[in-house]
Design a protein around this motif. Structure first.
Motif, short mmCIF file in Angstrom:
data_model
loop_
_atom_site.label_atom_id
_atom_site.label_comp_id
_atom_site.label_asym_id
_atom_site.label_seq_id
_atom_site.Cartn_x
_atom_site.Cartn_y
_atom_site.Cartn_z
N ARG A 1 0.41 -0.97 0.02
CA ARG A 1 0.15 -0.10 -0.19
C ARG A 1 0.64 1.03 -0.11
N ALA A 2 0.55 1.98 -1.04
CA ALA A 2 1.69 3.65 -0.82
C ALA A 2 0.48 4.99 -1.62
N PRO A 3 0.98 5.58 -0.40
CA PRO A 3 0.13 6.83 -0.21
C PRO A 3 0.52 7.81 -1.37
N THR B 1 -2.65 3.83 -3.20
CA THR B 1 -2.79 2.64 -3.98
C THR B 1 -2.24 1.29 -3.88
N THR B 2 -3.15 0.90 -3.71
CA THR B 2 -3.31 -1.07 -3.25
C THR B 2 -2.68 -2.20 -4.35
N LEU B 3 -1.65 -2.24 -3.88
CA LEU B 3 -1.67 -3.87 -4.79
C LEU B 3 -1.32 -4.99 -4.00
N ARG B 4 -2.38 -5.71 -4.65
CA ARG B 4 -2.23 -7.48 -4.27
C ARG B 4 -1.56 -8.04 -4.92
N VAL B 5 -0.29 -8.95 -4.26
CA VAL B 5 0.62 -10.22 -5.33
C VAL B 5 0.59 -11.35 -5.28
#
Length: 319
Positions: free
Chosen positions: A18-20, A41-45
């Motif tokens: 999670r990056a702001p 911005t959120t990435l699920r990897v």
């Protein structure tokens, strides 16, 4: 400074990055000063045998759903710096950061991707290397540094590396943002800037950027209105953002501690004292939009202190 060890990142485990959002420049700190905001911005990897890129939500409609996606290209930047191939994975992408509004949407995507790629590889890059990769890709560190480390960050980029100082936000410092309902590309906002500046403008920029960094470091909220004056970029970009000149000149009369164009715009940032109500400031900002035939939203936000987080390991990329 903490980082995830390879033992904490088993190859088949799903993790979330999670990056702001961020606001850069803050007036005179052109390309060198920024702060982090709690829109993410959120990435699920999920590591798997074949790569999938899955943009989710209306904010990402029309963005590539393949390896040309900017987030996935950012993951490859980590692999190239590490000198390793990037393992395949399913990458789901969501964002709360409005695109092309001056709130660091590309920086959040870039940092999230580099951190995710580094995580997939077992974290061969330390936080300083992650920042350097991102700053060189962007060409300046003002958004990526606060997106990575949180808080307020003063940073420079030169041939020797990317150098930064992170500041905890002063007590009682809050942010009000006016986010208009139109996009403004960074390339268009940079195109209007002059190629040369006078000595007087250079001295003005240096002295006010120094004063702003010092005021933020010691909590002198009373100096922000004066320290945030800028002749390097805001005066040239004002015609692209209707109402900006009025806000820069008059927002302090309605409770703002200082005001600035957020990044390349069109978002405008105002600092406020969290001990004071912001209703009068909100009313003023909405009235500026109405006078200029614009719509948009006004939000009060804290400064995000954590920066980019890897959820599975509960690790903050911060000092």
């Amino acid at each position: 400074m903490t980082q995830v060890s390879p033992a904490q990142t088993p190859g088949n485990a799903t993790f979330t990055v999670r990056a702001p959002a961020s606001s850069a420049n803050l007036g005179p700190g052109f390309d060198s000063l920024g702060l982090s905001l709690p829109l993410y911005t959120t990435l699920r990897v999920t590591p798997q045998e074949a790569t999938e890129v899955v943009p989710l939500g209306p904010g990402l409609q029309g963005t590539p759903a393949d390896e040309s996606n900017y987030v996935y290209q950012a993951m490859w930047l980590a692999a190239r710096r590490a000198g390793r191939p990037l393992p395949p994975a399913r990458v789901e992408i969501e964002t709360e950061v409005p695109l092309a509004r001056g709130l660091g949407s590309s920086a959040a995507a870039l940092i999230a991707g580099i951190v995710a790629g580094n995580e997939l590889l077992g974290c061969p890059l330390d936080p300083a290397a992650v920042l350097d990769v991102a700053a060189r890709e962007e060409g300046h560190p003002d958004n990526v540094a606060p997106a990575l480390f949180g808080g307020i960050v003063v940073a420079t980029l030169d041939k020797l590396g990317t150098h930064y100082v992170r500041l905890d936000p002063p007590a009682h410092l809050g942010v009000t943002v006016l986010v208009p309902d139109f996009e403004l590309s960074t390339s268009k906002a940079r195109a209007v800037l002059p190629r040369e500046y006078s000595r007087a403008d250079a001295v003005h920029a240096l002295s006010h950027a120094a004063l702003l960094a010092a005021a933020l470091s010691v909590g002198r909220l009373d100096l922000l209105r004066h320290a945030m004056q800028d002749y390097i970029h805001q005066v040239w970009r004002a015609p692209l953002v209707p109402g900006l000149s009025d806000i820069l000149e008059s927002a302090h009369e309605y409770g703002a501690l200082g005001a600035a164009l957020s990044g390349a715009g069109p978002t405008v940032l105002c600092f406020h004292d969290t001990r004071e109500p912001t209703g009068q400031l909100h009313t003023y900002l909405h009235s500026v939009m109405a006078r200029n035939g614009l719509t948009g939203q006004v939000m009060d936000l804290p400064i995000d202190p954590a920066g980019t987080l890897v959820e599975r390991a509960q690790v903050a990329w911060a000092e």
